[in-house]
Design an enzyme around this catalytic site. Structure first.
Site, mmCIF file in Angstrom:
data_model
loop_
_atom_site.group_PDB
_atom_site.id
_atom_site.type_symbol
_atom_site.label_atom_id
_atom_site.label_comp_id
_atom_site.label_asym_id
_atom_site.label_seq_id
_atom_site.Cartn_x
_atom_site.Cartn_y
_atom_site.Cartn_z
ATOM 1 N N GLU A 166 0.817 -1.211 0.000
ATOM 2 C CA GLU A 166 0.000 0.000 0.000
ATOM 3 C C GLU A 166 0.851 1.260 0.000
ATOM 4 O O GLU A 166 0.542 2.236 -0.699
ATOM 5 C CB GLU A 166 -0.949 -0.003 1.199
ATOM 6 C CG GLU A 166 -2.071 -1.018 1.073
ATOM 7 C CD GLU A 166 -2.944 -1.076 2.310
ATOM 8 O OE1 GLU A 166 -2.656 -0.342 3.288
ATOM 9 O OE2 GLU A 166 -3.917 -1.856 2.322
ATOM 10 N N HIS A 200 -10.243 0.488 -0.236
ATOM 11 C CA HIS A 200 -10.768 -0.332 0.852
ATOM 12 C C HIS A 200 -12.279 -0.545 0.746
ATOM 13 O O HIS A 200 -12.883 -1.144 1.636
ATOM 14 C CB HIS A 200 -10.435 0.306 2.208
ATOM 15 C CG HIS A 200 -8.975 0.302 2.532
ATOM 16 N ND1 HIS A 200 -8.081 1.173 1.955
ATOM 17 C CD2 HIS A 200 -8.243 -0.478 3.380
ATOM 18 C CE1 HIS A 200 -6.869 0.944 2.422
ATOM 19 N NE2 HIS A 200 -6.938 -0.052 3.278
#
Length: 313
Positions: A166, A200
């Site tokens: 990430e 997400h």
């Protein structure tokens, strides 16, 4: 590492960041939806498959950025520095941001201290062995706990794979693109977490399907998570822009995943709230001094850098 100002158009920067976000999420479902592979036989196999997918999307994002960014040299050192991967000033990039981030968990540390104190007091009341053999037993338990964490596939996801991939995609790739696209540092700090939070959204479907819960509850849980990712994403982007060092947001990401949400209240003692408030005040006071660009880079005068050291002082 230098970049030509305006070398990337705004449209290209936005499209590239959007594509990376979609690809980072979509590839996780490609083994079953696209390649029609059979379902994994175990949770460990499932996670390893996801690790491979996340690794592929990260490498692809890094390569795409290398072609889009106005890089003047393809030497490995130049490429790595463009992504914030540098060996010099590494200890500053690890220790200082980690110390700064830990201030937000002052309440959690106070709570843990009182928990340990109560545990030791209980052991004394029960005549537990607090001698050398007792301490040795505690040490062995800590080793066993560490080994169990190392062998835990979920721990690898939370503390290694997710933070590393990430940060490489949403900080190392996207922030240089947005800065070279002409966005101001403050705008980048607020904009890049939007892509980070959108990555997400897939948790909404997974939570709704796996937990067999109502859509409203799933939206509330994921909404809270998205809010947290926006806040943390802004902080991680701030660290990356200020320091130009990937290690800064990376260690903070790992630490926050390990600690969870900060403790700010406890029914057992009000000292937790006192510690939390004191930590927040210390965090705000030290935020800019501990992330001063001259602590992480020797060249901040009259230079044009990837992460705007000159403009962000």
């Amino acid at each position: 590492m230098e970049a030509e100002a305006g070398g990337v158009s705004v449209a290209v920067a936005i499209v590239a960041c959007t594509a990376m976000t979609i690809f980072y999420v979509a590839i996780l479902y490609s083994p079953t939806l696209i390649f029609r592979l059979p379902p994994p036989s175990s949770f460990k196999s499932f996670m390893i498959r996801r690790f491979v997918c996340a690794g592929i999307s990260t490498v692809v994002s890094l390569l795409v950025c290398a072609f889009i960014l106005p890089i003047k040299s393809w030497e490995v050192s130049y490429l790595f520095s463009a992504y914030g991967v540098r060996l010099h000033h590494t200890w500053q990039a690890v220790i200082l941001p980690l110390s700064l981030t830990s201030l937000m968990y002052a309440g959690s540390f106070v709570l843990k201290f009182f928990s340990l104190w109560s545990s030791w007091a209980e052991h004394e009341d029960h005549g537990m062995d607090l001698s050398f053999n007792g301490l040795r037993s505690v040490f062995l338990k800590l080793i066993n706990l560490t080994l169990s964490v190392v062998s835990n596939i979920s721990a690898w996801r939370m503390y290694i794979v997710a933070p590393l991939t990430e940060e490489l995609v949403f900080r190392s790739c996207m922030i240089p693109l947005l800065l070279c696209g002409g966005f101001k540092p403050y705008t980048v700090i607020l904009l890049s977490p939007v892509f980070f939070s959108l990555a997400h959204l897939n948790h909404l479907l997974e939570f709704y399907m796996q937990q067999d819960t109502s859509l409203l509850k799933a939206c509330m849980v994921v909404g809270f998570q998205l809010g947290y990712t926006v806040i943390f994403g802004s902080y991680a982007s701030f660290l990356f822009v200020r320091t130009g060092h990937l290690a800064a947001p990376l260690v903070s990401h790992m630490f926050c995943n390990f600690m969870g949400l900060p403790a700010f209240f406890s029914q057992k003692t009000g000292m937790v709230s006192v510690g939390f408030v004191a930590g927040v005040l210390g965090f705000v006071y030290l935020l800019f001094p501990l992330t001063s660009p001259d602590l992480y880079n020797d060249r901040i005068d009259d230079c044009k850098c990837w992460h705007r050291y000159c403009d962000w002082s």
